[in-house]
Design a protein around this motif. Sequence first.
Motif, PDB file in Angstrom:
ATOM      1  N   ASN A  94       0.847  -1.196   0.000  1.00 52.93           N
ATOM      2  CA  ASN A  94       0.000   0.000   0.000  1.00 52.93           C
ATOM      3  C   ASN A  94       0.881   1.244   0.000  1.00 52.93           C
ATOM      4  O   ASN A  94       2.112   1.159   0.006  1.00 52.93           O
ATOM      5  N   ASP A  95       0.244   2.403  -0.001  1.00 53.05           N
ATOM      6  CA  ASP A  95       1.011   3.650  -0.072  1.00 53.05           C
ATOM      7  C   ASP A  95       1.934   3.815   1.127  1.00 53.05           C
ATOM      8  O   ASP A  95       3.029   4.374   1.007  1.00 53.05           O
ATOM      9  N   VAL A  96       1.481   3.364   2.290  1.00 52.09           N
ATOM     10  CA  VAL A  96       2.303   3.439   3.501  1.00 52.09           C
ATOM     11  C   VAL A  96       2.726   2.022   3.886  1.00 52.09           C
ATOM     12  O   VAL A  96       1.870   1.173   4.146  1.00 52.09           O
ATOM     13  N   PRO A  97       4.008   1.715   3.915  1.00 55.11           N
ATOM     14  CA  PRO A  97       4.467   0.350   4.242  1.00 55.11           C
ATOM     15  C   PRO A  97       4.066  -0.060   5.657  1.00 55.11           C
ATOM     16  O   PRO A  97       3.925   0.781   6.552  1.00 55.11           O
ATOM     17  N   LEU A 101       8.206   6.494  13.455  1.00 51.70           N
ATOM     18  CA  LEU A 101       7.867   6.280  12.043  1.00 51.70           C
ATOM     19  C   LEU A 101       6.360   6.321  11.836  1.00 51.70           C
ATOM     20  O   LEU A 101       5.868   6.885  10.843  1.00 51.70           O
ATOM     21  N   GLU A 102       5.620   5.730  12.758  1.00 46.68           N
ATOM     22  CA  GLU A 102       4.156   5.737  12.633  1.00 46.68           C
ATOM     23  C   GLU A 102       3.611   7.133  12.894  1.00 46.68           C
ATOM     24  O   GLU A 102       2.689   7.592  12.193  1.00 46.68           O
ATOM     25  N   LYS A 103       4.152   7.831  13.853  1.00 46.80           N
ATOM     26  CA  LYS A 103       3.702   9.185  14.177  1.00 46.80           C
ATOM     27  C   LYS A 103       3.913  10.127  13.000  1.00 46.80           C
ATOM     28  O   LYS A 103       3.081  11.009  12.719  1.00 46.80           O
ATOM     29  N   ASP A 104       5.017   9.943  12.285  1.00 47.36           N
ATOM     30  CA  ASP A 104       5.326  10.796  11.130  1.00 47.36           C
ATOM     31  C   ASP A 104       4.606  10.354   9.862  1.00 47.36           C
ATOM     32  O   ASP A 104       4.821  10.949   8.790  1.00 47.36           O
ATOM     33  N   GLY A 105       3.805   9.302   9.939  1.00 47.75           N
ATOM     34  CA  GLY A 105       3.071   8.833   8.777  1.00 47.75           C
ATOM     35  C   GLY A 105       3.917   8.080   7.767  1.00 47.75           C
ATOM     36  O   GLY A 105       3.488   7.879   6.622  1.00 47.75           O
ATOM     37  N   LYS A 106       5.095   7.636   8.186  1.00 49.94           N
ATOM     38  CA  LYS A 106       5.983   6.930   7.256  1.00 49.94           C
ATOM     39  C   LYS A 106       5.714   5.431   7.205  1.00 49.94           C
ATOM     40  O   LYS A 106       6.118   4.766   6.246  1.00 49.94           O
ATOM     41  N   ALA A 107       5.085   4.895   8.226  1.00 48.29           N
ATOM     42  CA  ALA A 107       4.836   3.452   8.269  1.00 48.29           C
ATOM     43  C   ALA A 107       3.671   3.155   9.199  1.00 48.29           C
ATOM     44  O   ALA A 107       3.399   3.910  10.149  1.00 48.29           O
ATOM     45  N   HIS A 108       2.972   2.058   8.889  1.00 47.13           N
ATOM     46  CA  HIS A 108       2.062   1.444   9.853  1.00 47.13           C
ATOM     47  C   HIS A 108       2.869   0.402  10.607  1.00 47.13           C
ATOM     48  O   HIS A 108       3.725  -0.272  10.032  1.00 47.13           O
ATOM     49  N   VAL A 109       2.598   0.237  11.873  1.00 51.40           N
ATOM     50  CA  VAL A 109       3.425  -0.629  12.712  1.00 51.40           C
ATOM     51  C   VAL A 109       2.548  -1.623  13.466  1.00 51.40           C
ATOM     52  O   VAL A 109       1.477  -1.272  13.982  1.00 51.40           O
ATOM     53  N   MET A 125      11.004   1.153  -0.740  1.00 50.05           N
ATOM     54  CA  MET A 125       9.727   0.481  -1.013  1.00 50.05           C
ATOM     55  C   MET A 125       8.736   1.416  -1.696  1.00 50.05           C
ATOM     56  O   MET A 125       7.847   0.957  -2.417  1.00 50.05           O
ATOM     57  N   ASN A 126       8.882   2.690  -1.472  1.00 49.95           N
ATOM     58  CA  ASN A 126       7.939   3.659  -2.056  1.00 49.95           C
ATOM     59  C   ASN A 126       8.365   4.158  -3.430  1.00 49.95           C
ATOM     60  O   ASN A 126       7.647   4.944  -4.067  1.00 49.95           O
ATOM     61  N   GLN A 127       9.532   3.760  -3.880  1.00 50.63           N
ATOM     62  CA  GLN A 127       9.995   4.189  -5.189  1.00 50.63           C
ATOM     63  C   GLN A 127       9.158   3.537  -6.278  1.00 50.63           C
ATOM     64  O   GLN A 127       8.759   2.385  -6.164  1.00 50.63           O
ATOM     65  N   HIS A 128       8.873   4.268  -7.307  1.00 46.38           N
ATOM     66  CA  HIS A 128       8.092   3.738  -8.437  1.00 46.38           C
ATOM     67  C   HIS A 128       9.050   3.416  -9.572  1.00 46.38           C
ATOM     68  O   HIS A 128       9.652   4.315 -10.166  1.00 46.38           O
ATOM     69  N   LEU A 129       9.208   2.128  -9.811  1.00 48.00           N
ATOM     70  CA  LEU A 129      10.120   1.684 -10.876  1.00 48.00           C
ATOM     71  C   LEU A 129       9.332   1.155 -12.046  1.00 48.00           C
ATOM     72  O   LEU A 129       8.259   0.613 -11.879  1.00 48.00           O
TER      73      LEU A 129
END
Length: 459
Positions: free
Chosen positions: A298-301, A330-338, A455-459
């Motif tokens: 998903n958009d957020v790992p 990481l979760e607080k900053d919206g970078k990941a779900h934990v 993981m968020n890079q679009h290749l």
Amino acid sequence: MSWSNWVQALSNSGSWEKFRSKRRNTNILMISGCIFLFLISTYLYTPNAFHFDLIIVNEIRLGKPTQLVGGVPGFYVFQDLWYRNGTFYAFHENVTDVPLPEKDKIMSGPHTIMTRPLSTQEELMDSQIGQIRYFNGQTIFLNDGADQYNWSYLNWFYHLAAEALLGGIVSLGLSNDFLEEGVPRLMIPWEGNWKDGYGINDGMVKGIFGKDLVERNQWEMWSISGEWIGFEKMVIVDRYASHRHNPIANEWNKMSLPIFEELPSPPPPFFAPYRQNLLQNLHLSVSTARGRVGKALNDVPKIVYLDRQETSRKLSDEDNDGILGVLRDLEKDGKAHVGVPHLSEMGFKNQVKAIKDADIIIGIHGNGLTDQMWMPEGGMVIELFIPDAFLRDYQVLSQALGHRHIAIWNDRILPPSEWKDIDGQMNPTLMHDGTLIPLNTPFIQTLLEDLIVEMNQHL
């Protein structure tokens, strides 16, 4: 009239014997009826009593030679192999040229393998008492427990799931170039104690295979009754045959490593149908596949940290607080779900639910990392070791499932270029003597942030 007088009267009249005879016959009928009902109920509730995918063989199915179609020692795949009462039969046009390995490379235990001319197959089967059964499709035949002098490891989740089952699945897939054939049936014919005390093995087997399971009680009934059992396609999985004849299995103490080494890199998503079966049977939503290896679902790992601080193999309290703090930020900053599940305190369904949509799994070397099987292919597995110790248990599993495996020694990654030069396991006792495992907090923070970007890079 008193009871004694009534009995005396019956006796004098000659009716007593008639009464006793009638009562005896009634008792016999009642006992027979109870036995009949017990046998019927036992049969009705025997696992899979009415769910076997079998046919009675007719002349059309006979006359096919036994073939070895793939595999390595301990994981050989056969076509049209037969079994009857302790003996496997290979039928071939020329018995001096049967394409079968020696028995010691195929299986352990007292069972024998005999070759017979194909021309005698029908006559031989007609001369024996008992039905003839033929299993269409694919069968995974777990031979653990056949040799009573060797330990069966099937009641351990890792050994059943990551070694025996997954090795058998890979063997069948390689023999068929991974063409879609559906989920095979599973046979555990010798080991009656394959279920672990936590219900994990039972939940996994029923979730994946449903009713396509044959256990020891059913197999023994067929053997005792002298039935012929044929297999369209089967893999015989044998732990000790693999260790005897595959040097790499013995070197790393991993029975499935030789067959996993046969997989291409990256491997095809061969396990996806099994995972989907499991999720559907557990009434859990099926996770989508990744667009590429290493991409977030998903958009957020989602990062899952397998906390095992309640065990003797653990981080120091300070280092554990450090990684928990990194994950909270990481979760607080919206970078990941934990997720931070304590798997040992959870039932099987909740374990699967916690892992099924993960992108990154972090855990100390231990049985919980077997749950990476429920994470869709192409995820990342971060395994924490004591420096100077390394074992391939979960690296092997990651390799087969197409996950990226990252081994950590405190503040650095242990690259494959280093551990591949190790002659077998490295200091395994360090992982079992209660030594605390160090983990540098700034290092794990930087690593996770870099992986999230990747993981968020679009290749």
